[in-house]
Structure formats: C-alpha cells, structure tokens
Motif scaffolding. Sequence first.
Motif, PDB file in Angstrom:
ATOM      1  N   ARG A 318       0.839  -1.194   0.000  1.00 53.08           N
ATOM      2  CA  ARG A 318       0.000   0.000   0.000  1.00 53.08           C
ATOM      3  C   ARG A 318       0.873   1.242   0.000  1.00 53.08           C
ATOM      4  O   ARG A 318       2.019   1.210   0.441  1.00 53.08           O
ATOM      5  N   PHE A 320       0.957   5.448   0.923  1.00 55.93           N
ATOM      6  CA  PHE A 320       0.306   6.524   1.661  1.00 55.93           C
ATOM      7  C   PHE A 320       0.941   7.855   1.322  1.00 55.93           C
ATOM      8  O   PHE A 320       2.158   7.949   1.197  1.00 55.93           O
ATOM      9  N   ASP A 322       0.871  11.655   2.970  1.00 53.31           N
ATOM     10  CA  ASP A 322       0.426  12.373   4.166  1.00 53.31           C
ATOM     11  C   ASP A 322      -0.480  11.500   5.027  1.00 53.31           C
ATOM     12  O   ASP A 322      -1.502  11.960   5.535  1.00 53.31           O
ATOM     13  N   GLY A 323      -0.146  10.238   5.124  1.00 49.40           N
ATOM     14  CA  GLY A 323      -0.895   9.343   5.991  1.00 49.40           C
ATOM     15  C   GLY A 323      -2.164   8.761   5.389  1.00 49.40           C
ATOM     16  O   GLY A 323      -2.777   7.886   5.974  1.00 49.40           O
ATOM     17  N   ARG A 324      -2.551   9.251   4.221  1.00 51.06           N
ATOM     18  CA  ARG A 324      -3.764   8.709   3.593  1.00 51.06           C
ATOM     19  C   ARG A 324      -3.404   7.702   2.517  1.00 51.06           C
ATOM     20  O   ARG A 324      -2.503   7.943   1.719  1.00 51.06           O
ATOM     21  N   PRO A 325      -4.128   6.589   2.490  1.00 52.08           N
ATOM     22  CA  PRO A 325      -3.858   5.612   1.428  1.00 52.08           C
ATOM     23  C   PRO A 325      -4.257   6.199   0.064  1.00 52.08           C
ATOM     24  O   PRO A 325      -5.275   6.887  -0.043  1.00 52.08           O
ATOM     25  N   VAL A 326      -3.439   5.949  -0.943  1.00 53.11           N
ATOM     26  CA  VAL A 326      -3.729   6.499  -2.269  1.00 53.11           C
ATOM     27  C   VAL A 326      -3.687   5.396  -3.311  1.00 53.11           C
ATOM     28  O   VAL A 326      -3.118   4.330  -3.097  1.00 53.11           O
ATOM     29  N   ARG A 327      -4.307   5.695  -4.455  1.00 52.84           N
ATOM     30  CA  ARG A 327      -4.294   4.766  -5.579  1.00 52.84           C
ATOM     31  C   ARG A 327      -3.171   5.185  -6.519  1.00 52.84           C
ATOM     32  O   ARG A 327      -3.051   6.358  -6.863  1.00 52.84           O
TER      33      ARG A 327
END
Lengths: 504, 374
Positions: A318, A320, A322-327
């Motif tokens: 996975r 991330f 800035d701490g957010r999961p991205v595609r």
Amino acid sequence: MTDWEGGGSALLEIRGLSKKFPGVLALDGVDFTLRAGEIHALLGENGAGKSTLIKILTGVYRRDGGTIRLDGNDICPTDVADAQRLRIGTVYQEVNLLPNLSVAENLFLGRQPLRWGLVDHRGMRRRAAAILADYGLSGVDPATPLGHCPVAVQQVIAIARAVDLSAKVLVLDEPTASLDRREVEMLFRVMRDLRARGIGIIFITHFLDQVYAICDRITVLRNGRLVGERRTDQLSRLDLVTMMLGRAMAAGAPMRRREAVARRGVVAFEGVGKSRYLHPFDLEIGAGEVVGMAGLLGSGRTETARLMFGLERADSGRIFVDGRPVRLRSPKDAVRLAFGYCPEDRKTDGIVGDLSLRANIILALQARRGWMRPLSSREQEAIAQTFITRLDIRTPDADRPIQYLSGGNQQKALLARWLATSPRFLILDEPTRGIDVGAHGEIIALIEQLCAEGLAMLVISSELDEVVSYSDRVLVMRDRRSVRTLEGTDITADAIMAAIAAGA
Amino acid sequence: MTNSPMARPSSRQSVSSPAAEGASMRMSPEAAPLRAAPGFLKRGSGPVPGRRFLPQIGGLGLVLLADWLVSPQFFALRLQDGRLFGSVIDVLNRGAPVTLLSLGMTLVIATGGIDLSVGAVIAISGAVAASLVNGGLPVPLTIIAALSAGILCGAWNGLLISVLRIQPIVATLTLMVAGRGIAQLITEGVIVTFVNPSLSEIADGSWFYLPAPVMLVLGMLAVTLVLVRATALGLMIEAVGVNRRASELAGIGARSIIFLVYVWSGLCAAVAGLVLTADIKGADANNAGLWLELDAILAVVIGGTSLLGGRFSVVMAVLGAWIIQAMNTGILLSGFPPEFNLIVKSVVVLVILVVQSPVLGGLNPRSLFCGRGR
C-alpha cells in the motif's frame, strides 16, 4: 595483467581490442581470454564495453583495432551468420527465435532436414526430441509453438540451437534476467553440461550470486578498459564490486549531514512489490529528505522507481501520502499525487525531442491540468523563462526543439518539467549520467537546494561519492531487493560497497 | 481507380470551360510537391514558425498559376442565384470531401497512426443517411444517425488501436474492408437513391454565397482548430506522436488521446459521406469515397505533417487538399484524360517519400538519433 594458472587451453584470445563511436571510445585496448571448458563472467556497469565486445565478437560491429584469435587463427566476423560459421553462438536476454514456429522448427530453422526436396517434418521432430532430451527437456513436445513455452525453456532451446550449430564459444547475454530461481537452476545445469563438453561460455549477468555460483573466471571492464581478470575462487565480493565501481576503499570525503531529520512521512510505501520484478519494500520519505539508492546495474533500482511512479503496477503493498492511502496505478495517478520522475534514459523516456524546450517544460503541468484547461502562451512563456533562469538552462530561446540542447541542459529541462508541477516527491534516476562535468556539479547543487526547500527526493546513482554527499539515508539494492539502509554517519562509500558485495 | 472523385461523373462536376489550351500545365503538379517538400526538412529545426509553411503556400500559388495559364478564366467569379460560381469555387467545392477527411487524418497521423478506413466510413454514413431518409426519418435525425455511425466506426478503430494496441494500419485496414460490407448490408446491395431536397441541400445548397460543402469545410476546420489549439489537446497529440513513452511518463493519458483522434477522424469521414451522398442523391456502398483515404493521407503529408507523427498543422493539411484538387481541376481543364491525373498524384507521393527518405542523408533530424550503437 592475467595471473591465471592451469585451466583449459586458450580457445579465444582477444588482444588490444578497440572500438570507437562518434565521441566515445567504447573499447580501449581490451584483452580477454576464454579457455575451452570454462564459464567466464564478463562484468561491468553500464557503458563498460561489455555489449560492444560481444557485438564485435558476433559480427554486429567491426573492430577498429586489436586481434581476435579462435583456436590460434585470426578471425574477423562480418555478421552474425559468419560468427556462427566460425562456431561462435550467442543467446540474448530476449530470445531471438520465432515464437510462432514450433520448437522443432526453431531448432532447425534454416537447416531443416529434407526428404525428396521437402521438409521432413517427422524426421525433424524426432531429432528435435532427441536434442530436447539431451538438455533435460524431454517433457517438451517438439510440435508446441515456441511462444507457448516458459521463458526458461525458450532460453535453453536457444542455447540448444546455438550449440547444435556446432558452437565452440557460447555467449550468454543476460539469459537469467527474467527467470526465477528454479529456472535459473535448470539453466545452470545445462551450462555445466556444456562446460563438461569442452565448450567455452561467456556469461554476462548482473547477479553476483550467479557469478559465484557458476563461473570459473571473471573479467571486469570499466569505461571501455580492462580492469582485470581473476579466478572466481580468488576474488572476494568486495574486491569484485570495487573493481566494477572503481573506487579506492579509502574514499570517505567529508560531507554535510543534517542531524536527525524530523521524518514527517510525506510518502510512505508499505510492502510494495511485484512478483518476478521486485521484492516488496518499505520506505518512508519525509519532506526535505534525500534518500539515495545504490546498487549495481540490474539490482532493482530502476524497478523500484518504476513501481513508485506507477509505470509498473505493484501486485502487493500500500502507498500513503500524508498518511492517507492512495491509488497509484499509472503515471497519471502519480502526477496527480504530485510525484515526479526523471528517468534514467533521457532520450527514450524523458525528452519529447521535436517539441520546443518550452513545451517540454510545461508538459507535466499541462498533463496534470488536463487538456480542457490549457496554459496560455503567456503563462507557458513565463513558466519556461522562470526555470530557464533558475536552473540556468543554456539555450538561445525557449522555442528551440529540445533535441538540439546538450545532455546537461536536457536533464535540467526535465527537472524543470517536474518542478513546474510543484511536486512533493521527486525521483531522479541517474540524474548525472552522460552530462558534462560543469552541468554535473550544477545538478548536485540543485538536489541540495530542492531538498532545503522541503522536497522529498529519491536519487538513484551509480556514483557513490555523489550518493554519499547528498543523501540523508541510503538504500542499498541487490538482486531486486532492498538489502540495507544506511543512515547518518554510517553513510560512506565503503559501507555502501560492503553492502552491495555482502553474500546473500 | 476510375472512381476517384475527379473521374467519377457527378452532378457537381461543373467545370465550365472545356479548355484544352496550355500544355505548360504538365509542369505544375510536380512543381508543387517539390516546393512543398522542404517543409519536412525544416520541421522542428527552425524556430521561425511563419517560414515553416512557405513551401505549401508557394506550392498552392504555383498550381493556381498553372491553372490560370491553362484557363485564363480560372479566377473569374460570378454571382448567380445568391451563390458564387467559378473555377476557384469549384476547386474548393469538389475538394470538400478530401479536405474534411484530411482534418481528422492530420490528428491521426500526428499521433503516429493512420486511418485507412475513412473511405469505408464514408460509404457507411452515406448508406445510413440514404436508407433512413428513405424510411421517412426527418432529415435532422438522419444526419445525426449518419454522424453517429461515423463516430462509432472511429470509436471501434480507437478501441483496437489505443486499448488493444493493434497497429493502426492493420486495425483500420480491417474496417476499410469490412466497412464496405457493412455499407452493402445497410443498402441491401443496391444503390439506394432518394429524393429529398433538404438532404440534397448539403451538397447543392449555398450558405453565405458559398456552396454548402465549402461552408461545412470551413466550419469543421474552425471546430477542429478550436479543439486542438484552444485547448492543450494539440500539444498532447504532438507529444504522444513524438515520444509516447515520455509523454505517458509526464502524465499524459496517451490512450484517451489516441482514442479521441480516431473518433474525430470517423466523424470527419461521416460528414464527408453526407456531402458525397447528398451530391449524388444516393448511396453507393461499393464506390462512395473509394480511394479517398489515400488522397487524405497525401493532403496531410503535403501539409508538412510527418507520417512518423509529431508536429502537425491542420490548416496546412487543408491547403494540401486544395493543392491536390487544384491539380485535379487543372488537368481536367487542360483536357488531359483523367487517368493522367492518377499518375501525376502517384509521382507526387513518390517525390515526397523520396525526399523523406533517411538514406538521403540526415534530412530528417530524428534519423540522426536512431540506429546508432551504444
């Protein structure tokens, strides 16, 4: 230069081989000796001259100087077919056989057994089956199209064909690059058999483990020159890496080191990998941090960059931001996430040669805005001028097609292309390769400056001194795997080389 | 070959003067492409944009000059029934189908592709229009249906080429062949004729003193120009055409762009199909638009867009189409048999290809970077 004792008799003797290309001396008086019944590794980084040597040997290029003696006779192969007649066979990484023809047809292409003037298919299949059995491939039906066989089997069939054309010298140019461990073993069995039959094998590979697993001798080239020939059992890995990278072990220039960077993870990769391509890796890069990546050619450096930029789709892990999961499934996604990537091969992957410097600089920014929101020509000119000034790109004007600029200026333009998108994460793959010394220093200074401005960067380079000077951390790659992370004062050229050379 | 728009008898064939004077005409068709050719050499090498297209403009001038020598009334215009008449108008009018095709073809070629199916798409859109209008469908709906058929064909090509990565020449070749069959299925194997003044208006009518097809060309030209130059699409098409890998790496969705240019080419072909169908008031699935794809490709190449893809000019392709048509008209005016015309056109193609040949020594800047060993 050579201190070899014993072994078989000299089969192939190359002395003082030279080859000049416009602007480059690709081979400069190189000696190389291959004995009957040995597997001899030919090693070196990009531009070392390995492929040039092989291409001269197989008749693709003509040499400018030197001698090649096979069995004591001077030879001068004029083309690949001529080399085959001289009993030099070659198998390349990409099998150059015909995937749509059957295994048997590939084995006998151009010399099909005839019967009453027609191809004797039955006889051909029978003989093919016998050859296949010889190579431990009795499970393969000679009638299957070659393209349906696994790559490893295709490789062995290519070898079988080359040897069956009565090769004495067999050149294997990176045959293992796309094979898995079991397939490599199969190939090695075949190679050992051939060695026992007295064939001399030149083996080119980037995998040092494989060199130590199978080769009797090693010849290392660097920048078109012979570094030396050694017996494998008398050469340590560390010495081998030193020979290849050409760095005195004492090198340890004093460097700037930012103490304890607060690693606010801007971009984080967790277990990102792709089977048969790159082992999963973890990496977190914070703003204002430069992560250097070292390793030999083929160790997985560029592969890592390509996964990070969505050029290859990871099948695990996975990502991330800035701490957010991205595609991240395409470069388009990467550009949207404000990633940037300056590829290793500027000419094929970087510049859009016919278009102007200005168009090249604004390309990524325009791609991110989408085609519906064009930058006006005034905006384009402003952006181009900003970066021409800031990066000191030397050009008469922004309208000049980028292909007419020098390598260093092209590299700066590619940097500008990404900087124009205000990226948060920038990947530079060999940013200083093939550019002149002046531009070289400027690019290094830019890396430092961008990092100070808070950009997260991953810089891939073969120049260890460079890596040491600008990196906050160094990732060492080997065999498609990240094997070591060096931090702070541990970052020295010695430590990097030791990590590259360390056993599996 | 006798079915090229020049040779085919048509109601729009309104060459007024059967002038046979002036054998000097023979020179002009060759002069044009010779002059046009340096445009390729300059492509990308000179930062002076105005001078890049001088050869095409000069070429058109030369052909027109030759036409004038052949027929002194060539530039004469007269106003009749609210419409301009004259040889120049005639060139624009009869060149309309190829000009329309060249609009889409330019974008396709700029991406490094080619669309061989446009002639067949003309047949399909014509067959759709003729069949539907005979079935009693209102004309506006008929037109929309015919255009949709073209868009659909283009989308099919685009799908094969951009998503499945089939080579453009092969992918469009299949539709070039199959398209005629589809058109025949629609017309049920006969030439469908119709009597519908509104639909015929597309070919016979005149808007703002000009024949309707000329206005259609100008309209489509304007729309195409807005599409590629008022947006970033033109830049992206060029980038993909020059270096697809690098463009994708810069975040350009090459796939969508390639898809789009084939759709546009299909649409342009459908418009051309409407013009040709309205012209003969019928749909001939076998012959409508036959070989026109070659004229369109030729127009694009004369317009200075390289078949290797890259920088393009829609306006110059239109100029290229006019050069071809002015050549055709000139030969007709001079009284030479139309067969001669086909040979001249082939010579033109040949000259252009020879000039582009990399063997002639670094004429094409890109050839310098290919094929060099490392």
